[in-house]
Design a protein around this motif. Structure first.
Motif, PDB file in Angstrom:
ATOM      1  N   VAL A  35      38.131  32.869  47.720  1.00 17.33           N
ATOM      2  CA  VAL A  35      36.750  32.379  47.816  1.00 17.33           C
ATOM      3  C   VAL A  35      36.165  32.204  46.417  1.00 17.33           C
ATOM      4  CG1 VAL A  35      34.394  32.999  48.508  1.00 17.33           C
ATOM      5  CG2 VAL A  35      36.276  33.271  50.131  1.00 17.33           C
ATOM      6  N   ALA A  36      36.339  33.189  45.556  1.00 19.33           N
ATOM      7  CA  ALA A  36      35.805  33.103  44.198  1.00 19.33           C
ATOM      8  C   ALA A  36      36.401  31.909  43.444  1.00 19.33           C
ATOM      9  CB  ALA A  36      36.076  34.400  43.440  1.00 19.33           C
ATOM     10  N   ALA A  37      37.705  31.697  43.600  1.00 15.88           N
ATOM     11  CA  ALA A  37      38.352  30.562  42.937  1.00 15.88           C
ATOM     12  C   ALA A  37      37.840  29.239  43.492  1.00 15.88           C
ATOM     13  CB  ALA A  37      39.863  30.660  43.091  1.00 15.88           C
ATOM     14  N   ASN A  38      37.635  29.177  44.810  1.00 15.24           N
ATOM     15  CA  ASN A  38      37.133  27.945  45.421  1.00 15.24           C
ATOM     16  C   ASN A  38      35.707  27.643  44.984  1.00 15.24           C
ATOM     17  OD1 ASN A  38      39.562  27.673  46.686  1.00 15.24           O
ATOM     18  ND2 ASN A  38      38.798  27.964  48.758  1.00 15.24           N
ATOM     19  N   VAL A  39      34.885  28.661  44.851  1.00 16.49           N
ATOM     20  CA  VAL A  39      33.512  28.452  44.380  1.00 16.49           C
ATOM     21  C   VAL A  39      33.543  27.955  42.935  1.00 16.49           C
ATOM     22  CG1 VAL A  39      31.353  29.627  43.772  1.00 16.49           C
ATOM     23  CG2 VAL A  39      32.443  30.068  45.987  1.00 16.49           C
ATOM     24  N   ALA A  40      34.383  28.571  42.118  1.00 16.28           N
ATOM     25  CA  ALA A  40      34.481  28.153  40.720  1.00 16.28           C
ATOM     26  C   ALA A  40      34.971  26.710  40.583  1.00 16.28           C
ATOM     27  CB  ALA A  40      35.414  29.100  39.970  1.00 16.28           C
ATOM     28  N   ALA A  41      35.777  26.245  41.530  1.00 16.00           N
ATOM     29  CA  ALA A  41      36.361  24.901  41.457  1.00 16.00           C
ATOM     30  C   ALA A  41      35.468  23.815  42.039  1.00 16.00           C
ATOM     31  CB  ALA A  41      37.705  24.886  42.187  1.00 16.00           C
ATOM     32  N   LEU A  42      34.337  24.174  42.598  1.00 13.04           N
ATOM     33  CA  LEU A  42      33.514  23.173  43.295  1.00 13.04           C
ATOM     34  C   LEU A  42      33.197  21.961  42.434  1.00 13.04           C
ATOM     35  CD1 LEU A  42      30.999  25.296  45.394  1.00 13.04           C
ATOM     36  CD2 LEU A  42      32.874  23.867  46.237  1.00 13.04           C
ATOM     37  N   ARG A  55      35.823  20.103  49.338  1.00 10.38           N
ATOM     38  CA  ARG A  55      35.893  21.488  48.878  1.00 10.38           C
ATOM     39  C   ARG A  55      34.892  22.374  49.623  1.00 10.38           C
ATOM     40  NH1 ARG A  55      36.872  20.433  42.450  1.00 10.38           N
ATOM     41  NH2 ARG A  55      39.082  19.921  42.680  1.00 10.38           N
ATOM     42  N   LEU A  56      33.714  21.843  49.869  1.00 13.06           N
ATOM     43  CA  LEU A  56      32.716  22.619  50.611  1.00 13.06           C
ATOM     44  C   LEU A  56      33.168  22.858  52.047  1.00 13.06           C
ATOM     45  CD1 LEU A  56      29.389  21.087  49.286  1.00 13.06           C
ATOM     46  CD2 LEU A  56      30.181  23.447  48.968  1.00 13.06           C
ATOM     47  N   ASP A  57      33.773  21.848  52.665  1.00 14.65           N
ATOM     48  CA  ASP A  57      34.299  22.014  54.024  1.00 14.65           C
ATOM     49  C   ASP A  57      35.383  23.088  54.052  1.00 14.65           C
ATOM     50  OD1 ASP A  57      32.615  20.099  55.088  1.00 14.65           O
ATOM     51  OD2 ASP A  57      34.128  18.501  55.079  1.00 14.65           O
ATOM     52  N   ALA A  58      36.303  23.033  53.093  1.00 15.46           N
ATOM     53  CA  ALA A  58      37.386  24.022  53.032  1.00 15.46           C
ATOM     54  C   ALA A  58      36.824  25.421  52.780  1.00 15.46           C
ATOM     55  CB  ALA A  58      38.387  23.643  51.943  1.00 15.46           C
ATOM     56  N   LEU A  59      35.854  25.516  51.890  1.00 18.36           N
ATOM     57  CA  LEU A  59      35.237  26.808  51.601  1.00 18.36           C
ATOM     58  C   LEU A  59      34.515  27.343  52.832  1.00 18.36           C
ATOM     59  CD1 LEU A  59      34.501  29.047  49.601  1.00 18.36           C
ATOM     60  CD2 LEU A  59      32.575  27.619  48.845  1.00 18.36           C
ATOM     61  N   MET A  61      35.220  26.771  56.001  1.00 16.22           N
ATOM     62  CA  MET A  61      36.216  27.250  56.967  1.00 16.22           C
ATOM     63  C   MET A  61      36.801  28.592  56.532  1.00 16.22           C
ATOM     64  SD  MET A  61      36.230  25.284  59.518  1.00 16.22           S
ATOM     65  CE  MET A  61      37.668  25.940  60.320  1.00 16.22           C
ATOM     66  N   LEU A  62      37.081  28.733  55.246  1.00 17.55           N
ATOM     67  CA  LEU A  62      37.611  29.995  54.728  1.00 17.55           C
ATOM     68  C   LEU A  62      36.610  31.119  54.946  1.00 17.55           C
ATOM     69  CD1 LEU A  62      39.676  31.699  53.180  1.00 17.55           C
ATOM     70  CD2 LEU A  62      38.636  30.856  51.067  1.00 17.55           C
ATOM     71  N   LEU A  63      35.349  30.879  54.633  1.00 19.08           N
ATOM     72  CA  LEU A  63      34.324  31.912  54.808  1.00 19.08           C
ATOM     73  C   LEU A  63      34.154  32.283  56.279  1.00 19.08           C
ATOM     74  CD1 LEU A  63      31.673  30.698  52.243  1.00 19.08           C
ATOM     75  CD2 LEU A  63      33.030  32.806  52.110  1.00 19.08           C
ATOM     76  N   LYS A  64      34.203  31.299  57.148  1.00 19.37           N
ATOM     77  CA  LYS A  64      34.073  31.552  58.585  1.00 19.37           C
ATOM     78  C   LYS A  64      35.223  32.425  59.073  1.00 19.37           C
ATOM     79  CE  LYS A  64      33.642  29.022  62.937  1.00 19.37           C
ATOM     80  NZ  LYS A  64      33.577  27.665  63.526  1.00 19.37           N
ATOM     81  N   THR A  65      36.442  32.055  58.716  1.00 18.99           N
ATOM     82  CA  THR A  65      37.621  32.814  59.121  1.00 18.99           C
ATOM     83  C   THR A  65      37.600  34.218  58.536  1.00 18.99           C
ATOM     84  OG1 THR A  65      38.903  30.780  59.252  1.00 18.99           O
ATOM     85  CG2 THR A  65      40.146  32.834  59.074  1.00 18.99           C
ATOM     86  N   HIS A  66      37.269  34.305  57.267  1.00 14.97           N
ATOM     87  CA  HIS A  66      37.232  35.598  56.579  1.00 14.97           C
ATOM     88  C   HIS A  66      36.174  36.513  57.198  1.00 14.97           C
ATOM     89  CE1 HIS A  66      37.410  38.477  53.287  1.00 14.97           C
ATOM     90  NE2 HIS A  66      36.095  38.426  53.252  1.00 14.97           N
ATOM     91  N   GLY A  67      34.993  35.974  57.417  1.00 15.71           N
ATOM     92  CA  GLY A  67      33.916  36.771  58.009  1.00 15.71           C
ATOM     93  C   GLY A  67      34.281  37.297  59.389  1.00 15.71           C
ATOM     94  N   ARG A  68      34.870  36.448  60.190  1.00 14.42           N
ATOM     95  CA  ARG A  68      35.287  36.889  61.527  1.00 14.42           C
ATOM     96  C   ARG A  68      36.344  37.973  61.445  1.00 14.42           C
ATOM     97  NH1 ARG A  68      35.476  31.314  65.019  1.00 14.42           N
ATOM     98  NH2 ARG A  68      33.228  31.205  65.339  1.00 14.42           N
TER      99      ARG A  68
END
Length: 75
Positions: A35-42, A55-59, A61-68
């Motif tokens: 997540v940190a790397a994806n935010v830095a790469a935006l 990138r925002l869509d991918a981030l 989805m990652l946050l949704k999956t991670h949070g769950r």
């Protein structure tokens, strides 16, 4: 709870007792780094709107999956 606090305080407090929990902690920690790397790469490509949207869509989805995963398996 922010990822740094979880990794520095919470994870050590619950780790080392169960192999499944330890594996989950390792996975969640890796996801925090992703997540940190994806935010830095935006904005690495100069703010190209199409790339930023992808990138925002991918981030998202990652946050949704991670949070769950955290909610269902850790808390």
């Amino acid at each position: 709870m922010c990822s740094e606090r979880k990794e520095s305080m919470f994870f050590p407090a619950i780790g080392g007792r169960d192999n499944d929990v330890d594996a989950l902690i390792m996975l969640l920690s890796a996801e925090h780094r992703t997540v940190a790397a994806n935010v830095a790469a935006l904005y690495e490509d100069g703010g190209d709107a199409a790339i930023l949207e992808e990138r925002l869509d991918a981030l998202g989805m990652l946050l949704k999956t991670h949070g769950r995963r955290e909610e269902r398996h850790l808390f």
